[in-house]
Design a protein around this motif. Structure first.
Motif, PDB file in Angstrom:
ATOM      1  N   ASN A 294      -3.884   6.771  -4.650  1.00 53.07           N
ATOM      2  CA  ASN A 294      -3.853   7.023  -3.208  1.00 53.07           C
ATOM      3  C   ASN A 294      -3.802   8.524  -2.909  1.00 53.07           C
ATOM      4  O   ASN A 294      -2.992   9.251  -3.486  1.00 53.07           O
TER       5      ASN A 294
ATOM      6  N   GLY B  53      -6.629   9.748   4.707  1.00 54.81           N
ATOM      7  CA  GLY B  53      -6.457   9.448   3.289  1.00 54.81           C
ATOM      8  C   GLY B  53      -7.306   8.281   2.857  1.00 54.81           C
ATOM      9  O   GLY B  53      -8.043   7.692   3.652  1.00 54.81           O
TER      10      GLY B  53
ATOM     11  N   GLY C  29     -12.825   1.107  -2.844  1.00 50.94           N
ATOM     12  CA  GLY C  29     -11.797   1.927  -2.206  1.00 50.94           C
ATOM     13  C   GLY C  29     -12.023   1.951  -0.711  1.00 50.94           C
ATOM     14  O   GLY C  29     -13.062   1.493  -0.214  1.00 50.94           O
TER      15      GLY C  29
ATOM     16  N   TYR D  52      -6.319  -9.473  -6.675  1.00 51.47           N
ATOM     17  CA  TYR D  52      -5.073  -9.761  -7.385  1.00 51.47           C
ATOM     18  C   TYR D  52      -3.897  -9.671  -6.425  1.00 51.47           C
ATOM     19  O   TYR D  52      -4.009  -9.130  -5.334  1.00 51.47           O
TER      20      TYR D  52
ATOM     21  N   TYR E  29      -3.074   1.210  11.577  1.00 51.19           N
ATOM     22  CA  TYR E  29      -2.730   2.605  11.893  1.00 51.19           C
ATOM     23  C   TYR E  29      -3.940   3.520  12.047  1.00 51.19           C
ATOM     24  O   TYR E  29      -3.808   4.676  12.408  1.00 51.19           O
ATOM     25  N   TYR E  30      -5.136   3.014  11.756  1.00 52.20           N
ATOM     26  CA  TYR E  30      -6.295   3.916  11.750  1.00 52.20           C
ATOM     27  C   TYR E  30      -6.729   4.371  13.147  1.00 52.20           C
ATOM     28  O   TYR E  30      -6.618   3.636  14.123  1.00 52.20           O
TER      29      TYR E  30
ATOM     30  N   ARG F  70     -11.482  -2.191   9.081  1.00 58.10           N
ATOM     31  CA  ARG F  70     -10.355  -2.062   8.159  1.00 58.10           C
ATOM     32  C   ARG F  70      -9.169  -2.946   8.551  1.00 58.10           C
ATOM     33  O   ARG F  70      -9.002  -3.313   9.703  1.00 58.10           O
TER      34      ARG F  70
ATOM     35  N   ARG G  64       0.164  -7.764  -2.887  1.00 56.35           N
ATOM     36  CA  ARG G  64      -0.338  -8.486  -1.706  1.00 56.35           C
ATOM     37  C   ARG G  64      -0.447  -9.968  -2.056  1.00 56.35           C
ATOM     38  O   ARG G  64      -1.133 -10.337  -3.017  1.00 56.35           O
TER      39      ARG G  64
ATOM     40  N   THR H  54       0.445   4.293   2.070  1.00 57.85           N
ATOM     41  CA  THR H  54       0.449   5.236   3.186  1.00 57.85           C
ATOM     42  C   THR H  54       1.703   5.159   4.048  1.00 57.85           C
ATOM     43  O   THR H  54       2.260   6.193   4.437  1.00 57.85           O
TER      44      THR H  54
ATOM     45  N   GLU I 211       0.877  -1.180   0.000  1.00 61.71           N
ATOM     46  CA  GLU I 211       0.000   0.000   0.000  1.00 61.71           C
ATOM     47  C   GLU I 211       0.913   1.228   0.000  1.00 61.71           C
ATOM     48  O   GLU I 211       2.141   1.098   0.047  1.00 61.71           O
TER      49      GLU I 211
ATOM     50  N   GLY J 217     -11.633 -10.119  -8.753  1.00 64.97           N
ATOM     51  CA  GLY J 217     -11.479  -8.825  -8.079  1.00 64.97           C
ATOM     52  C   GLY J 217     -10.376  -8.798  -7.028  1.00 64.97           C
ATOM     53  O   GLY J 217     -10.233  -7.813  -6.304  1.00 64.97           O
TER      54      GLY J 217
ATOM     55  N   GLN K 273      -3.411   1.038  -7.290  1.00 64.12           N
ATOM     56  CA  GLN K 273      -4.156   1.954  -6.408  1.00 64.12           C
ATOM     57  C   GLN K 273      -3.889   3.402  -6.802  1.00 64.12           C
ATOM     58  O   GLN K 273      -2.789   3.747  -7.249  1.00 64.12           O
TER      59      GLN K 273
ATOM     60  N   ASP L  32      -3.540  11.238   0.321  1.00 70.46           N
ATOM     61  CA  ASP L  32      -3.332  11.408   1.756  1.00 70.46           C
ATOM     62  C   ASP L  32      -3.146  12.877   2.099  1.00 70.46           C
ATOM     63  O   ASP L  32      -2.507  13.623   1.343  1.00 70.46           O
TER      64      ASP L  32
ATOM     65  N   SER M 185     -15.020  -3.849  -1.974  1.00 75.71           N
ATOM     66  CA  SER M 185     -14.864  -2.393  -1.897  1.00 75.71           C
ATOM     67  C   SER M 185     -14.090  -1.853  -3.089  1.00 75.71           C
ATOM     68  O   SER M 185     -13.123  -2.455  -3.551  1.00 75.71           O
TER      69      SER M 185
HETATM   70  P1  HAM Z   1      -7.153  -0.991   1.425  1.00 78.96           P
HETATM   71  O1  HAM Z   1      -8.587  -1.035   1.824  1.00 78.96           O
HETATM   72  O2  HAM Z   1      -6.282  -2.073   1.898  1.00 78.96           O
HETATM   73  O3  HAM Z   1      -6.588   0.416   1.922  1.00 78.96           O
HETATM   74  O4  HAM Z   1      -7.046  -0.918  -0.146  1.00 78.96           O
HETATM   75  C1  HAM Z   1      -7.729   0.064  -0.889  1.00 78.96           C
HETATM   76  C2  HAM Z   1      -8.447  -0.565  -2.069  1.00 78.96           C
HETATM   77  O5  HAM Z   1      -7.538  -1.345  -2.847  1.00 78.96           O
HETATM   78  C3  HAM Z   1      -9.535  -1.555  -1.706  1.00 78.96           C
HETATM   79  O6  HAM Z   1     -10.733  -0.890  -1.378  1.00 78.96           O
HETATM   80  C4  HAM Z   1      -9.671  -2.358  -2.970  1.00 78.96           C
HETATM   81  O7  HAM Z   1     -10.459  -1.668  -3.923  1.00 78.96           O
HETATM   82  C5  HAM Z   1      -8.260  -2.403  -3.470  1.00 78.96           C
HETATM   83  N1  HAM Z   1      -7.648  -3.691  -3.132  1.00 78.96           N
HETATM   84  C6  HAM Z   1      -7.105  -4.082  -1.964  1.00 78.96           C
HETATM   85  N2  HAM Z   1      -6.616  -5.329  -2.063  1.00 78.96           N
HETATM   86  C7  HAM Z   1      -6.873  -5.747  -3.311  1.00 78.96           C
HETATM   87  C8  HAM Z   1      -6.595  -6.937  -4.051  1.00 78.96           C
HETATM   88  N3  HAM Z   1      -5.956  -7.964  -3.518  1.00 78.96           N
HETATM   89  N4  HAM Z   1      -6.995  -6.998  -5.359  1.00 78.96           N
HETATM   90  C9  HAM Z   1      -7.633  -5.956  -5.943  1.00 78.96           C
HETATM   91  N5  HAM Z   1      -7.898  -4.814  -5.308  1.00 78.96           N
HETATM   92  C10 HAM Z   1      -7.546  -4.700  -4.019  1.00 78.96           C
HETATM   93  C11 HAM Z   1      -5.304   0.798   1.763  1.00 78.96           C
HETATM   94  O8  HAM Z   1      -4.508   0.269   1.011  1.00 78.96           O
HETATM   95  C12 HAM Z   1      -4.952   2.064   2.532  1.00 78.96           C
HETATM   96  N6  HAM Z   1      -3.528   2.321   2.376  1.00 78.96           N
HETATM   97  C13 HAM Z   1      -5.794   3.236   2.060  1.00 78.96           C
HETATM   98  C14 HAM Z   1      -5.459   4.504   2.777  1.00 78.96           C
HETATM   99  C15 HAM Z   1      -4.782   5.576   2.281  1.00 78.96           C
HETATM  100  N7  HAM Z   1      -5.782   4.773   4.027  1.00 78.96           N
HETATM  101  C16 HAM Z   1      -5.315   5.982   4.340  1.00 78.96           C
HETATM  102  N8  HAM Z   1      -4.694   6.468   3.273  1.00 78.96           N
END
Ligand code: HAM
Length: 451
Positions: free
Chosen positions: A149, A324, A303, A142, A282-283, A278, A133, A104, A102, A140, A147, A151, A301
């Motif tokens: 992003n 963010g 996002g 992967y 860190y939230y 979530r 990851r 952040t 990610e 949906g 992303q 912040d 989701s």
């Molecule tokens: P997250 O919810 O882990 O947040 O990921 C954000 C978005 O990435 C998810 O809502 C989803 O759409 C997409 N996503 C996550 N994992 C996958 C996957 N394996 N395959 C496809 N899409 C995926 C974050 O990453 C935080 N860093 C967001 C953030 C920014 N919070 C504060 N600032």
């Protein structure tokens, strides 16, 4: 002896075949995005470029690798990302690195490393790219995902939480994705969450036998995650669990209430989901996810994001509130395809450049760039020798004008301009005026306007 030789031959053939098969396969959970799919991605890139500037963000590009310790410290042990999903390795020099799962954590690191804390606040940063990851791939989901992003550092007012949700909603609407709901919750601050976690642990301990194996462990490592476990039996237990919204301290409760008031003012469709916690530790306070309406059951989701007021301090900086979110672009593209959203329309060249002979080929290469630099989009088929086949391509591409340079024209410094609709031809001199004559002709149904 012969049998042995043949046997060895067969084995090595089999090995060769196998290695070929492996070489022609992308790694599991990763994929190629082909040129014909790019019109959706280009539309997203266009909307994102516009939105980050309109909302006053600066763009930052970060390395794809970070020190593993930074990610573990920021995202937290006990989370799926850190415990199971990081691509980590030790370099030849002994550094422990991981592919970013990610943005952040890396952004908070960069914010401190570059002394961005002395900048005028809030500091708004946009980043975009692949994250990794190691999850079980499925529709949906992967292992290499993209992303966008956003912040914001240095602002604690709930108005920023609303502003960031407003931005997410604006981007999705600009991509024609309007049927979304914002699932919202507050997970409090370390003070009120501590008491709540004790309550939660006690509750889950009393229902331990009804939980899945993973959640039994989570009681001690990360009890909040039991609340959004997808196993049916855990879900039933979680439904009766104490809710954090009933245990927020005054500050967190006020913050959450103000956020809801702002969202109502903005007429953004939200649903309070007390079990939304979530997957990153860190939230603090606000957390949210964006779900397509009608897909709630899938918990799919587009996002997600939230506030993380302690992360910068945790990494050694001064206390810096931050908020963010990230959009999962692969899922956004899938949604766009599903609802037949508007895709990026590529401009189609109306001019085809044909050439005949070696000298003409050389000169037309230069002419191509002169025309393109002056805003005339040109299609070509430089690899073809025959004029007939080039004209066939020009017809297939529905070119309005074909510029032909043969051996004679190449020597004379001229070209023939052929109107593809009427078949009429005119000879033009190759000079700095040519691109403008062609542009005018395009506006005049392929006819040169004589002065
Ligand atoms: P997250 O919810 O882990 O947040 O990921 C954000 C978005 O990435 C998810 O809502 C989803 O759409 C997409 N996503 C996550 N994992 C996958 C996957 N394996 N395959 C496809 N899409 C995926 C974050 O990453 C935080 N860093 C967001 C953030 C920014 N919070 C504060 N600032």
């Amino acid at each position: 002896m012969l049998v042995k030789k043949n046997f060895k031959k067969n084995i090595s053939k089999k090995k060769e075949k196998k290695s070929k098969e492996i070489l022609l396969q992308n790694p599991r959970g990763m994929r190629d995005i082909l040129p014909e799919e790019q019109n959706y991605w280009d539309q997203i890139r266009k909307v994102l470029e516009q939105s980050y500037r309109d909302y006053g963000f600066g763009r930052m590009d970060l390395p794809i690798l970070e020190y593993s310790d930074l990610l573990i410290r920021s995202i937290g042990e006990g989370t799926d990302i850190v415990d199971k999903e990081m691509y980590s390795f030790v370099t030849k020099g002994g550094d422990k690195l991981s592919l970013r799962p990610e943005f952040t954590a890396g952004l908070a690191r960069a914010y401190l490393q570059h002394g961005m804390n002395v900048r005028h606040k809030p500091v708004k940063i946009f980043s975009m790219g692949a994250v990794y990851r190691y999850d079980r791939p499925q529709e949906g989901r992967y292992r290499e995902l993209y992303q966008a992003n956003f912040d914001i550092f240095g602002e604690q007012d709930a108005v920023m939480d609303a502003h960031i949700i407003q931005l997410a909603s604006r981007i999705l609407a600009a991509l024609d994705i309007k049927k979304v709901q914002f699932q919202i919750n507050s997970i409090g601050c370390p003070v009120c969450r501590k008491n709540y976690l004790n309550l939660l642990k006690k509750y889950f301990e009393s229902k331990k036998n009804k939980l899945c194996q993973t959640c039994r462990k989570r009681i001690h490592t990360n009890p909040l995650r039991i609340l959004d476990c997808k196993e049916d039996k855990c879900s039933q237990v979680a439904a009766q669990a104490p809710q954090i919204l009933d245990h927020l301290c005054d500050d967190c409760r006020l913050h959450f209430r103000s956020l809801l008031e702002y969202l109502e003012e903005l007429e953004i469709f939200y649903v309070i989901n007390p079990r939304l916690v979530r997957g990153l530790s860190y939230y603090t306070k606000t957390v949210f996810e964006i779900w397509p309406i009608g897909e709630e059951g899938k918990k799919y989701s587009l996002g997600g994001g939230g506030r993380y007021d302690n992360l910068v301090e945790l990494l050694g900086g001064e206390k810096t509130p931050a908020i963010g979110f990230a959009l999962g672009l692969d899922r956004v593209v899938a949604e766009m395809k599903k609802i037949k959203a508007k895709a990026y329309v590529f401009p189609i060249p109306k001019v085809f450049l044909a050439q005949l002979g070696d000298l003409a080929k050389k000169k037309s290469l230069k002419l191509f760039s002169d025309l393109e630099k002056n805003g005339v989009l040109v299609a070509e088929s430089f690899g073809r020798g025959s004029l007939k086949s080039q004209l066939r391509i020009a017809n297939r591409l529905k070119a309005e004008i074909t510029i032909i340079m043969g051996q004679k024209e190449a020597l004379d410094g001229t070209v023939i301009m052929k109107n593809m609709a009427t078949g009429t031809q005119e000879t033009l001199v190759v000079n700095e005026k040519l691109p403008f004559i062609i542009k005018k002709a395009l506006k005049n149904n392929g006819k040169v306007i004589k002065k």
